[in-house]
Write a protein that holds these residues in place. Structure first.
Motif, PDB file in Angstrom:
ATOM      1  N   THR A  51     -15.212 -23.259   9.351  1.00 22.51           N
ATOM      2  CA  THR A  51     -16.748 -23.462   9.306  1.00 22.51           C
ATOM      3  C   THR A  51     -17.125 -24.419   8.201  1.00 22.51           C
ATOM      4  N   GLN A  90     -22.025 -18.917  14.632  1.00 18.25           N
ATOM      5  CA  GLN A  90     -20.950 -17.812  14.666  1.00 18.25           C
ATOM      6  C   GLN A  90     -21.788 -16.283  15.001  1.00 18.25           C
ATOM      7  N   ASP A 166     -19.093 -22.461  16.549  1.00 19.64           N
ATOM      8  CA  ASP A 166     -18.285 -21.631  15.375  1.00 19.64           C
ATOM      9  C   ASP A 166     -17.953 -20.130  16.082  1.00 19.64           C
ATOM     10  N   GLU A 167     -16.850 -20.212  16.404  1.00 16.68           N
ATOM     11  CA  GLU A 167     -16.249 -18.896  17.119  1.00 16.68           C
ATOM     12  C   GLU A 167     -17.228 -18.139  18.051  1.00 16.68           C
TER      13      GLU A 167
HETATM   14 MG   LIG Z   1     -15.818 -19.348   9.693  1.00 18.59          MG
END
Ligand SMILES: [Mg+2]
Ligand SMILES: Nc1ncnc2c1ncn2[C@@H]1O[C@H](COP(=O)(O)OP(=O)(O)OP(=O)(O)O)[C@@H](O)[C@H]1O
Lengths: 367, 273
Positions: A51, A90, A166-167
């Motif tokens: 991240t 995320q 991000d994910e």
């Molecule tokens: Mg992360």
């Protein structure tokens, strides 16, 4: 790789967080080149700096040292809102005070595009992510999967050169996640946008990416195609992190020959010093079990059998005491005496010296 | 369930004795000539809507409005800075601490600052600016009210801003907003519920203010709250006082209803709080 293909260049970047005297080296001297239209995945365990790396590309964090170049220009002094980069966060970070259409239109209204153009683009985007007719819905009333699509649409509508994710699929169930993996990959290919994707799911990384970057403790362990990473892991950590594997100590007495314990095997690797100690990686699906135990290269006893759907997963203890993990479509019962065979091309040799963290693993394993 | 009811008993008793009963008495006094005559009458209503009282009522509403606007103008930036500061929670204590002191004490403190021989004027004289008439006028009243009610504006806004999700601000930057645009397009709209409760919490006490206005204006200038106080304590006309109280109550309920509707509108937009 021709240099004009390079879209993002990360040159020797470090990020040191200092919180009330506490220091944390989140990213430690990483260098990476990302090409135009490439799907790059940063893969690694929690806390390895994925991240942080992404946030430095987006401009939310400044590198402590080193520099990041986008389109050949150093972007150190460029604030996030001026970068041709968009992010899918995320946890989506959709604006709760705006409906679906206004969320997607956000970037366009900031640019003050004409209203009818915005409406058109928003509708096209909604169609692309399969949410037509959702314009007036409240974002808080959407399911996780739908919110995720809105977040992607909100970023893509700005036609960024680079999309950072991000994910993005972290909150979805397995089935939905697989569907979205394919959809995202299709979108990326159709639009020809560069994707920098963060995940800690190795399967996801292998399925979607052109290039996988394996990270650990703020450092890059290996960069390569999914095949490279899987078949030719550069060190013990990568081999261990990408799929299951058997990692054994061995010695290379000469080119194309490796000795494990008192068993000597043919292999295809060369270029090692005589009698160099190495790590040998053999994937569980590359080991064949034979019922006549003397026909095998290794002799052992089946210790456990677990049915995994497509195959059985068995643990076999060899005469030297090593516990092999083996996947096979046929079952060999517990307690059976068996032989194990490995083909030379399925044996992967890694230099111990290629592994900067070798000492660390030994410590970890000792714990 | 039975147990719960038992625990609620003291509260219910308290409510009946100190809220419901007085409310009932006020209504009773407002529409009769109690304690002498219990026949219903509207004469107090006609006395209460006397132009003199209505003028004061309008002025009270105007002053409360001014006070609320000033509190918002001052309070929002303060709340914003507190929410963004490293030690915001500590700094906010400076705004909460005075609230623990009685408001009359604080008002007297202001009087000693603003007096002709007070701190400010001594300073002016020392600087050769000459004495200024700071106390006993409308401005002094507004100053006192703003000072007293400012924390009620700051706190709800501060709480809201502090709870705002940082990733939303980053998302706005990511989508092309500079600092100011992030504020106008995300921070501000998301903080509306905090603003609405701040306005409510300042306007209510401001419109019913008494004592602060009497003290800081030196009795020159009355607000509606002072008139009611006067009807009960000096004129001794409880019936008209009750009627005036009811009018005040109606105004408060009306404005609360308006704010409530406004507040729920912004909540529909998905605000916090
Ligand atoms: Mg992360
Ligand atoms: N703002 C910050 N202040 C201090 N330390 C931080 C900060 N952000 C990240 N870190 C630390 O830096 C390290 C790397 O964090 P990062 O968020 O990049 O990890 P990650 O690879 O994304 O992990 P995950 O998979 O859990 O999201 C962690 O140890 C984290 O605690």
């Amino acid at each position: 790789m021709s240099n004009q293909d390079a879209l993002i260049e990360i040159r020797d970047v470090c990020k040191l967080f200092t919180d009330d005297g506490d220091e944390k080296q989140a990213v430690d001297h990483i260098s990476l080149t990302i090409r135009r239209h490439e799907f790059v995945t940063l893969l690694g365990p929690s806390g390895c700096g994925k991240t942080t790396t992404l946030r430095m590309i987006a401009g939310f964090e400044t590198p402590t040292s080193g520099a990041i170049y986008i389109d050949g220009k150093d972007v150190s002094a460029v604030p996030p809102y001026k970068r041709k980069v968009n992010t899918v966060f995320q946890r989506y970070a959709l604006f709760p005070h705006l409906n679906v259409a206004d969320n997607i239109a956000f970037g366009l209204t900031v640019k003050k595009l004409p209203k009818d153009v915005i409406a058109q683009k928003v509708d096209a985007m909604l169609r692309m992510v399969g949410l037509q007719g959702y314009n007036k819905r409240k974002v808080t009333s959407l399911s996780g999967g739908e919110q995720q699509r809105v977040a992607i649409a909100r970023a893509l509508v700005n036609e960024p050169e680079v999309l950072l994710l991000d994910e993005p699929l972290g909150a979805l169930d397995l089935k939905k996640r697989k569907e979205m993996q394919i959809e995202l990959k299709n979108m990326q290919q159709k639009l020809g946008i560069t994707f920098v994707y963060v995940t800690h799911d190795q399967e996801e990384a292998l399925t979607m990416s052109d290039t996988v970057v394996v990270m650990r403790g703020g450092t890059i362990q290996q960069v390569g195609t999914p095949q490279d990473i899987y078949n030719e892991p550069r060190n013990r950590f990568v081999a261990d992190f990408i799929g299951e594997s058997n990692i054994i100590d061995g010695i290379m007495p000469e080119d194309e020959r490796v000795v494990i314990g008192d068993v000597s095997l043919d292999c295809v690797d060369k270029g090692f010093a005589p009698n160099e100690p190495v790590d040998v990686v053999i994937r569980p699906e590359d080991i064949y079990i034979v019922t006549q135990s003397d026909k095998g290269q290794f002799k052992g006893t089946v210790e456990s059998v677990v049915f995994k759907g497509v195959h059985y997963e068995m643990q076999v203890r060899d005469t030297a005491g090593f516990l092999w993990l083996i996947q096979d479509t046929s079952m060999f019962a517990e307690g059976m005496e068996v032989g194990l065979i490995v083909r030379p091309e399925d044996i992967h040799i890694m230099r111990k010296s290629d592994d900067p963290n070798a000492a660390v693993y030994r410590e970890e394993e000792a714990l | 369930m039975r147990k719960l009811k038992l625990f609620a008993l003291p509260y219910i008793l308290w409510m009946v004795v100190f809220t419901v009963l007085p409310m009932f008495l006020i209504v009773y006094y407002a529409f009769t000539n109690a304690p002498g005559n219990s026949a219903p009458t509207l004469e107090h209503f006609f006395k209460a809507i006397d132009p003199m009282y209505m003028k004061i009522l309008l002025r009270s509403i105007w002053i409360a409005f001014l006070c609320t606007a000033l509190c918002l103008l001052l309070g929002y930036p303060v709340a914003f800075l507190l929410a963004r500061a490293r030690n915001g929670a500590v700094w906010s204590l400076f705004f909460i601490l005075p609230m623990w002191m009685n408001f009359l004490l604080r008002t007297y403190a202001w009087m000693s600052i603003l007096e002709n021989t007070g701190i400010l004027n001594s300073l002016f004289v020392a600087m050769g600016l000459g004495q200024m008439e700071l106390l006993y006028n409308e401005n002094a009243v507004i100053l006192g009210m703003v000072y007293n009610f400012l924390p009620f504006m700051i706190l709800p806004i501060y709480t809201n801003l502090q709870k705002q999700d940082v990733s939303l601000l980053e998302a706005a930057q990511d989508l092309g907003c500079n600092g100011w645009r992030v504020f106008t397009r995300v921070t501000l709209p998301l903080s509306m519920p905090g603003v609405v409760s701040g306005i409510t919490m300042v306007f209510m006490p401001a419109v019913t203010t008494f004592a602060i206005s009497r003290l800081l204006s030196g009795g020159k200038f009355m607000l509606f709250g002072d008139i009611i106080e006067q009807q009960y304590l000096s004129t001794g006309n409880w019936n008209v006082g009750s009627m005036l109280s009811l009018i005040m109550l109606a105004i408060i309920l009306l404005s609360m209803g308006l704010m409530g509707r406004f507040g729920s509108d912004t909540k529909d937009g998905g605000g916090m709080l």
